[in-house]
Design a protein around this motif. Sequence first.
Motif, PDB file in Angstrom:
ATOM      1  N   THR A 202      33.097   9.892  -2.529  1.00 24.98           N
ATOM      2  CA  THR A 202      33.662  10.974  -1.729  1.00 24.98           C
ATOM      3  C   THR A 202      33.333  10.794  -0.246  1.00 24.98           C
ATOM      4  O   THR A 202      33.710  11.632   0.576  1.00 24.98           O
ATOM      5  N   THR A 203      32.626   9.720   0.086  1.00 24.93           N
ATOM      6  CA  THR A 203      32.289   9.486   1.491  1.00 24.93           C
ATOM      7  C   THR A 203      33.547   9.263   2.323  1.00 24.93           C
ATOM      8  O   THR A 203      34.506   8.628   1.869  1.00 24.93           O
ATOM      9  N   GLU A 204      33.546   9.780   3.532  1.00 24.18           N
ATOM     10  CA  GLU A 204      34.682   9.605   4.429  1.00 24.18           C
ATOM     11  C   GLU A 204      34.480   8.441   5.396  1.00 24.18           C
ATOM     12  O   GLU A 204      35.308   8.200   6.271  1.00 24.18           O
ATOM     13  N   ASP A 205      33.384   7.741   5.227  1.00 23.68           N
ATOM     14  CA  ASP A 205      33.105   6.567   6.050  1.00 23.68           C
ATOM     15  C   ASP A 205      33.892   5.383   5.500  1.00 23.68           C
ATOM     16  O   ASP A 205      33.536   4.808   4.472  1.00 23.68           O
ATOM     17  N   MET A 206      34.962   5.003   6.180  1.00 28.85           N
ATOM     18  CA  MET A 206      35.826   3.941   5.692  1.00 28.85           C
ATOM     19  C   MET A 206      35.098   2.600   5.602  1.00 28.85           C
ATOM     20  O   MET A 206      35.387   1.776   4.730  1.00 28.85           O
ATOM     21  N   HIS A 209      33.362   2.814   2.199  1.00 28.70           N
ATOM     22  CA  HIS A 209      34.078   3.270   1.006  1.00 28.70           C
ATOM     23  C   HIS A 209      34.590   2.086   0.207  1.00 28.70           C
ATOM     24  O   HIS A 209      35.242   1.190   0.726  1.00 28.70           O
ATOM     25  N   TYR A 212      38.237   0.949   0.284  1.00 36.13           N
ATOM     26  CA  TYR A 212      38.735   0.450   1.570  1.00 36.13           C
ATOM     27  C   TYR A 212      38.306  -0.997   1.811  1.00 36.13           C
ATOM     28  O   TYR A 212      38.789  -1.634   2.748  1.00 36.13           O
ATOM     29  N   LYS A 239      41.753   8.445   2.162  1.00 38.55           N
ATOM     30  CA  LYS A 239      41.469   9.781   2.693  1.00 38.55           C
ATOM     31  C   LYS A 239      42.264  10.877   2.002  1.00 38.55           C
ATOM     32  O   LYS A 239      41.742  11.960   1.719  1.00 38.55           O
ATOM     33  N   ASP A 240      43.544  10.581   1.714  1.00 32.66           N
ATOM     34  CA  ASP A 240      44.436  11.635   1.206  1.00 32.66           C
ATOM     35  C   ASP A 240      44.514  11.687  -0.316  1.00 32.66           C
ATOM     36  O   ASP A 240      44.922  12.712  -0.878  1.00 32.66           O
ATOM     37  N   ILE A 243      39.609  10.120  -2.140  1.00 32.47           N
ATOM     38  CA  ILE A 243      38.480  11.022  -1.881  1.00 32.47           C
ATOM     39  C   ILE A 243      38.707  12.400  -2.495  1.00 32.47           C
ATOM     40  O   ILE A 243      37.819  12.932  -3.183  1.00 32.47           O
ATOM     41  N   GLN A 247      36.360  14.037  -5.346  1.00 34.22           N
ATOM     42  CA  GLN A 247      35.675  15.285  -5.029  1.00 34.22           C
ATOM     43  C   GLN A 247      35.984  16.353  -6.075  1.00 34.22           C
ATOM     44  O   GLN A 247      35.087  17.077  -6.526  1.00 34.22           O
TER      45      GLN A 247
END
Length: 593
Positions: A202-206, A209, A212, A239-240, A243, A247
């Motif tokens: 769920t990390t938003e750090d590309m 991730h 990615y 992201k869309d 994640i 989550q």
Amino acid sequence: MLKKITFLFIAIATVYSCKQEPKKEESSNVSADFATLLDNYYEDGLRLNPINATTAGDNRYDDVFTNFLSDDFAAKAKTHFEGYKNKLASFSDEDLTESEQMSKAILAWECDINLAEFNYKANLTPIDQMWSPNLFMGQLASGSSAQPFNTVEDYEKWMKRVDGYLEWMSSAEEKMREGMEKGHVLPKSLIKKVLPQLESLTTEDMDTHLFYQPIKNLPDSFTEEEKTALTDAYGSMVKDKVIPAYQKLHDFMKDEYAQMGRESSGIQGEPNGDAYYAHQIKKYTTTNMTAAEIHDLGLSEVARIRSQMEEIKEQVGFEGDLKAFFDFVRNNKELMPYTDPQQVIDNFNAIHDRMKPQIEKLFDVKPKTPFEVRRTEAFREKSASAEYNPGSLDGTRPGIFYAPIPEVTKYNVYSDESLFLHEAIPGHHYQISLTQESEVLPRFRKTLWYSGYGEGWALYSESLGAELGLYTDPYQLFGMLGAEMHRAVRLVVDTGLHYKGWTREEAIQYSLDNEAESEASIISEIERYMANPGQALSYKIGQLKIMELREKAKTTLGDNFDVRQFHNQVLETGCVPLALLEDKINKWIKEKS
């Protein structure tokens, strides 16, 4: 352990041809029709389970992830196995060669065991900390596993596959909700282990991730326009879609599902648990042994191995009882010499180098498929065991031995030699690669996996260390005994959990009392058995059968016994149920007598 994901059912280069089963006589019409049936079964199986194609190096279905939890898939799978079982009945054994008769028997087993699976509710617990599809998809997502990322089309195919995978994730939540209503839920302790696995994605750090990562390794041959387009597309996908999906599933399991988690540790805690466990025993051991028989066998094997361990304890001059010696080995800093994970990998490669001069004495047929040792990916190594992932059928992707190294300064080397023999050479790498390289076996037999045979061979391989120039250090010999004890203990604790009603804590304590694994490792192992009842039984059952057959051949044939030929006989058939292997070896012994 060979890592095979349960919903698939289907593992150093030297120039040798693989000696296999005798060539068929000139094909009759029956043989041609039978060969077509086997080939159609294989092709239909790839369409049914497209990731099976990807892992075999067949890239036709790289954009598909089948929703194995859907009613549509269940109907198609049932029709698939029932249809081929009916077609198989039209072929008489008298009209088939010996090799074809074995293929017929194997296919009949495949159909029966997979159809029997529909009698149970395993799909109501679709996610666990060890075996479920989300973990294997994480490996594929990393860009360093079976899913190719060499062309723009490859990158586009993966995005389509991810869409199918996210549909499966949504269905997983639906099935777990159904399971909550019907009494089919994970034990609470396993839910706790799943949550951090989901949370890590769920990390938003590309940059970190997992999904990615392929963008960080875009081929130089791509144009700047292609690189930009793919970078944008993967960023949006993660992201869309990815994640939010992780989550949502994490929050559901953390809140609603965790509250409903089972207090019981074994499958007895679920409806129809006893019958399901009997099915699992048959599936994984490929025998008709009962849980009671296996439990008693385990107790006997534990006692036998303990006596051999006592001899090693005396040899090294340790004063104290065996349990104290376990603690000494677990915590001996001299057996934890590393500060860098690469040193662990280097040690495994050094073990391989020490074996090479002796390998010819035991094997005159060796695989061409390359082989590598790698560290287990960070996102899963805290809960992972050492494992082998097969190379591709065409040999272009190597077989990989994955070693988890979560804390390198606590990594204990005492069992590394036996571990390499099991997971790598001559264990899973030889067994699976030779099967895949066969020019005689039908395609459907090249990707089959029966734990009784496959894990039995790998554990048997551990016993070959002295013949291969290893186990000269008493601690490494103790490591071999420890590894065998580990599998003997499994017979006791797996049946203890799922047949006798043991708690997780009772199983952990029994393991601590009888083996030198660390407490953290033992906890992980016990929870592994909780997640997949019966799988852990296969190792010892298969090993004992292969050892029994070797001793029978040696005793019967005397001076005519050649261990290399025995190994060829065991390996040339590929993965088979143990009863079929025993029939084959008995015929070979009779012919050689």
